[in-house]
Design an enzyme around this catalytic site. Structure first.
Site, PDB file in Angstrom:
ATOM      1  CG  HIS A  37       5.404  -2.739  64.310  1.00 39.72           C
ATOM      2  ND1 HIS A  37       4.323  -2.010  64.683  1.00 39.72           N
ATOM      3  CD2 HIS A  37       6.475  -1.920  64.457  1.00 39.72           C
ATOM      4  CE1 HIS A  37       4.706  -0.798  65.052  1.00 39.72           C
ATOM      5  NE2 HIS A  37       6.013  -0.720  64.925  1.00 39.72           N
ATOM      6  CG  HIS A  68      12.432   2.213  63.848  1.00 43.39           C
ATOM      7  ND1 HIS A  68      11.959   2.789  62.693  1.00 43.39           N
ATOM      8  CD2 HIS A  68      11.532   2.544  64.814  1.00 43.39           C
ATOM      9  CE1 HIS A  68      10.815   3.420  62.948  1.00 43.39           C
ATOM     10  NE2 HIS A  68      10.549   3.309  64.229  1.00 43.39           N
TER      11      HIS A  68
HETATM   12 MN    MN Z   1       7.782   0.711  64.976  1.00 45.58          MN
END
Ligand code: MN
Length: 260
Positions: free
Chosen positions: A73, A79
């Site tokens: 990913h 994030h």
């Molecule tokens: Mn990650």
């Protein structure tokens, strides 16, 4: 001939190899495990909707679910808390040109075979550059550890004090981001940081420094042993999830035949 025509010719002649750097999405593939007080990352799940039967006589399909951070990913700047205000920091906002570009591979497999907590340091980067030349601006840098060859519990390598897996030191990531201007950093482990990355200052330095500077991460890569140190092209477009913090994806590398 323009560059793209030349490339198309090379592809059709088999002069460029397409290397798949992706693990298969499978319910058994391990996901990162955080301390129990935190929310957890979901494994891949697949449910049959129909399979040429009364639920759909001529077709077969599945509903799937997973975390944005399951399997091979992509990590977007949003994030991490350091990247929460970065412009175009979600997967749907990142300019498409970020998803294709040159890649350097730093081979740490020997060290990682001897030390589960092996660190990528500025010294190792300097050694790599002495052989391969300076890491160019705006490239992807991948840390090869052969960790992708591990199976089952050995992959996360959990002990009483948490996971043990190789990763970069804060100094190494700072060098790559601030002095080399890399586009992103990728690993074969479950995160861009070492398993014990919480003990660095800042904690999880790859996440903190990469995303705080608008750079990207790739994790759970495989097949890095098939790439040359330089000269390959990485193709890694994540799913276009609105405000997405990352996404499972297919990661491919274009490699000149005979280069790896
Ligand atoms: Mn990650």
């Amino acid at each position: 001939m323009n560059a793209l025509t030349q490339m198309a010719t090379a592809l059709t002649r088999g002069e460029i190899e397409v290397v798949d750097l992706t693990h298969t999405l499978d319910p058994d593939f391990p996901v990162i495990i955080l301390p129990p007080e935190f929310g957890q990352c979901a494994r891949f799940r697949m449910e049959e909707v129909s399979a040429y039967d009364h639920r759909g006589p001529a077709w077969k399909w599945h509903n799937i679910s997973m975390s944005e951070h399951t399997g091979t990913h992509f990590d977007a700047p949003v994030h991490w808390v350091s990247g929460r205000n970065v412009a175009n920091g979600a997967v749907d906002e990142i300019p498409a040109e970020a998803f294709i570009g040159p890649v350097c591979v730093i081979d740490c497999s020997e060290g990682a075979a001897q030390d589960d907590d092996f660190e990528l340091t500025p010294e190792i980067i300097a050694e790599w550059e002495a052989t391969n030349g300076r890491i160019p601006e705006n490239t992807w840098v991948l840390m090869r550890t052969d960790w992708s060859k591990r199976r089952g519990a050995d992959y996360l390598n959990m002990r009483e004090d948490g996971p043990h897996s190789p990763g970069p030191t804060p100094e190494a990531i700072r060098l790559l981001v601030e002095e080399r201007g890399i586009r992103g950093f990728g690993t074969e482990t479950v995160g861009t940081d070492a398993g014990q990355g919480m003990h660095y200052a800042p904690p999880y330095p790859a996440h903190y420094i990469l995303h705080g500077n608008g750079r990207y991460g790739l994790q759970c890569l495989t097949g890095l042993d098939q790439l040359p140190a330089t000269g390959a092209m990485l193709i890694c477009p994540p799913l276009k999830i609105r405000n997405g913090t990352g996404s499972p994806l297919r990661v491919l590398a274009l490699v000149p035949k005979g280069a790896s």
